[in-house]
Design a protein around this motif. Structure first.
Motif, short mmCIF file in Angstrom:
data_model
loop_
_atom_site.label_atom_id
_atom_site.label_comp_id
_atom_site.label_asym_id
_atom_site.label_seq_id
_atom_site.Cartn_x
_atom_site.Cartn_y
_atom_site.Cartn_z
N SER A 140 0.84 -1.20 0.00
CA SER A 140 0.00 0.00 0.00
C SER A 140 0.88 1.25 0.00
N THR A 141 0.45 2.21 -0.79
CA THR A 141 1.21 3.47 -0.85
C THR A 141 0.38 4.63 -0.31
N ARG A 142 -0.66 4.29 0.47
CA ARG A 142 -1.53 5.33 1.04
C ARG A 142 -1.39 5.39 2.56
N GLY A 143 -0.83 6.45 3.05
CA GLY A 143 -0.80 6.66 4.50
C GLY A 143 0.09 5.67 5.23
N GLU A 144 -0.02 5.69 6.53
CA GLU A 144 0.81 4.82 7.38
C GLU A 144 0.18 3.45 7.48
N PRO A 145 1.02 2.37 7.47
CA PRO A 145 0.48 1.02 7.62
C PRO A 145 -0.46 0.90 8.81
N THR A 160 -3.39 2.29 9.19
CA THR A 160 -4.38 3.36 9.36
C THR A 160 -5.56 3.13 8.40
N ASP A 161 -6.64 3.91 8.57
CA ASP A 161 -7.87 3.68 7.81
C ASP A 161 -7.69 3.85 6.30
N GLU A 162 -6.87 4.83 5.90
CA GLU A 162 -6.73 5.08 4.45
C GLU A 162 -5.74 4.12 3.80
N TRP A 163 -5.09 3.31 4.61
CA TRP A 163 -4.03 2.41 4.13
C TRP A 163 -4.61 1.05 3.71
N GLY A 164 -4.18 0.55 2.53
CA GLY A 164 -4.53 -0.83 2.12
C GLY A 164 -6.01 -1.10 1.99
N THR A 165 -6.77 -0.14 1.48
CA THR A 165 -8.23 -0.29 1.41
C THR A 165 -8.64 -1.20 0.24
N PRO A 166 -9.89 -1.71 0.23
CA PRO A 166 -10.37 -2.50 -0.91
C PRO A 166 -10.29 -1.70 -2.22
N GLN A 167 -10.50 -0.38 -2.14
CA GLN A 167 -10.42 0.43 -3.36
C GLN A 167 -9.00 0.44 -3.92
N GLU A 168 -8.02 0.54 -3.02
CA GLU A 168 -6.62 0.50 -3.47
C GLU A 168 -6.29 -0.89 -4.03
N LEU A 169 -6.91 -1.92 -3.45
CA LEU A 169 -6.71 -3.29 -3.97
C LEU A 169 -7.12 -3.35 -5.45
#
Ligand SMILES: Cc1cc2nc3c(=O)[nH]c(=O)nc-3n(C[C@H](O)[C@H](O)[C@H](O)COP(=O)(O)OP(=O)(O)OC[C@H]3O[C@@H](n4cnc5c(N)ncnc54)[C@H](O)[C@@H]3O)c2cc1C
Length: 403
Positions: free
Chosen positions: A227-232, A234-243
């Motif tokens: 994941s390249t969003r936010g800190e590991p 956290t809520d914005e990190w590794g979301t289904p949308q990023e998947l």
């Protein structure tokens, strides 16, 4: 002299240890925090090193019809669909390692272990018991529980997993190391035409894996990405949308498989650096509590199973002296589990290469001879496999084990 052991945690490591002890005539009580003994997640790969442990513990009958023996392990480029490497699990593999490579449902393995434990008449399984603290004196070890009760036995094994409270109390209060990779697991019914194989599709910072479980009726599916969003965590990190975004460039088959996955829960990947000192008098750590690792070598549970067997043997060798048994168990297990922990990190990087590094990897793998394919797994899977001296991480302090 009869020994009684308390085990904290009823996962695969804890229940396998209970069985290994009971097979040596030792009475065991397993305390599990959850309301029921059970496993979260779905599939588990069991290498020949761990299959041999299951055979020695006498649980293979309990897996009959449920464990699947895949024909091979294959690595495929996630974008082009080109196969990079294939390791056959046929006769030659089984002969070399004295056991097959297996895949199974975690819950089915735990059930087989629990059934075998019950058959010994020496294991008491207690759900709904959360241990908050442990203590010991020269004669015994005690588990203090959240419900205000305390249980005492000759010794205690902490198999309470990645976030072990016992490890935090006795050895290392630091939280596990969070990686930037997130995992989504989505087992489902096995579609038509799926090969009986462990299939790993790899790309730059992403992978998708599948293999059949539950007698071949289900397909275990895992999708993971950096994941390249936010800190590991956290809520914005590794979301289904990023998947969905990260897999947009994957081959159509993988995109569709990921889209079909039921992705209710995400799993941030964690591990720790090897750290000696599991054995502390009449208490010792085991499994993920001792050596949590990433999943890239599919060895976390396998190493816990090896721990279980070694611990049962050590207790039987020094009856009446669990502290000595725990020391020799740690001395036997620490170098190997440390090497696996470290190699696992490297394998993760190796699978997620992009650009020129990926080209070099593919070139190297394509040119491996049939013999060399196995040579790299001999130390891990072979019964007499010796640890290559260079495999031991430089920072692993073997001296600490001798003190
Ligand atoms: C995505 C992924 C895929 C994996 N795939 C594989 C694979 O293919 N092959 C493989 O070998 N390994 C694999 N692993 C690793 C494997 O899942 C773990 O290494 C293994 O489950 C560790 O077992 P354990 O019994 O030590 O710990 P756990 O399974 O974590 O069990 C600990 C138990 O202790 C209980 N507990 C915790 N705290 C307390 C307390 N205070 N009091 C009482 N009970 C407590 C918990 O409820 C739990 O039941 C994978 C891991 C991940 C994340």
């Amino acid at each position: 002299m009869s020994t009684e052991i308390l085990i904290a945690g009823g996962g695969i490591g804890g229940v396998a240890t209970a069985l290994a002890c009971a097979r040596r005539g030792i009475t065991v009580t397993v305390l599990e925090r959850a309301a029921e003994f059970g496993e979260v997640g779905a599939g588990l790969q069991i290498g020949p090193n761990a299959w041999r442990v299951l055979r020695e513990l006498g649980v293979l009958d309990g897996l009959a019809g449920r464990a699947v023996l895949p024909s091979r392990w294959a690595l495929t480029d996630i974008t082009t669909g080109e196969e990079i490497f294939s390791l056959p699990f046929g006769e030659a593999f089984e002969e070399r390692y004295g056991a097959p490579y297996a895949v199974m449902h975690r819950g089915e393995l735990l059930t087989a272990l629990i059934t075998a434990c019950r058959g010994t008449g020496l294991v008491t399984l207690v759900p709904g018991k959360e241990i908050t603290e442990v203590g010991q004196d020269g004669e015994s070890a005690t588990a203090h529980c959240a419900d205000g009760t305390s249980l005492t036995a000759d010794a205690l094994v902490a198999a309470d997993g990645l976030r072990s409270v016992i490890r935090a109390q006795l050895l290392d209060a630091e939280p596990p190391l969070l990686s930037s990779y997130v995992v989504y697991r989505g087992p489902g019914p096995r579609p038509e035409g799926i090969e009986d194989a462990v299939m790993l599709y790899v790309g730059d910072g992403i992978h998708y894996m599948q293999y059949p479980i539950s007698g071949g009726t289900m397909l275990n599916r895992v999708a993971s990405f950096k994941s390249t969003r936010g800190e590991p965590g956290t809520d914005e990190w590794g979301t289904p949308q990023e998947l969905t975004e990260k897999f947009a460039g994957a081959m159509a088959y993988v995109r569709q498989a990921v889209a079909e996955m039921d992705i209710g829960k995400r799993w941030p990947l964690c591990d720790r650096k090897p750290l000696a000192g599991w054995a502390q008098g009449r208490i010792t750590l085991l499994g993920d509590a001792a050596h949590p690792m990433n999943q890239y070598l599919a060895q976390g549970a396998c190493q816990a199973l090896e721990d279980a067997l070694a611990l049962g043997a050590a207790l039987a060798e020094t009856p009446g002296d669990p502290a000595a048994a725990f020391k020799s168990y740690e001395a036997a297990r620490f170098p190997r589990s440390s090497a696996v922990q470290e190699l696992t990190r490297f394998v993760g990087d190796f699978c997620h290469f992009g650009g020129a590094a990926a080209l070099l990897r593919d070139h190297f793998l394509a040119r491996l001879s049939a013999e060399d394919r196995y040579a790299y797994t001999d130390w891990l899977y072979r019964a007499d496999g010796t640890l290559p001296s260079r495999a031991l991480p430089a920072h692993v302090d073997l001296y600490a084990l001798r003190s």
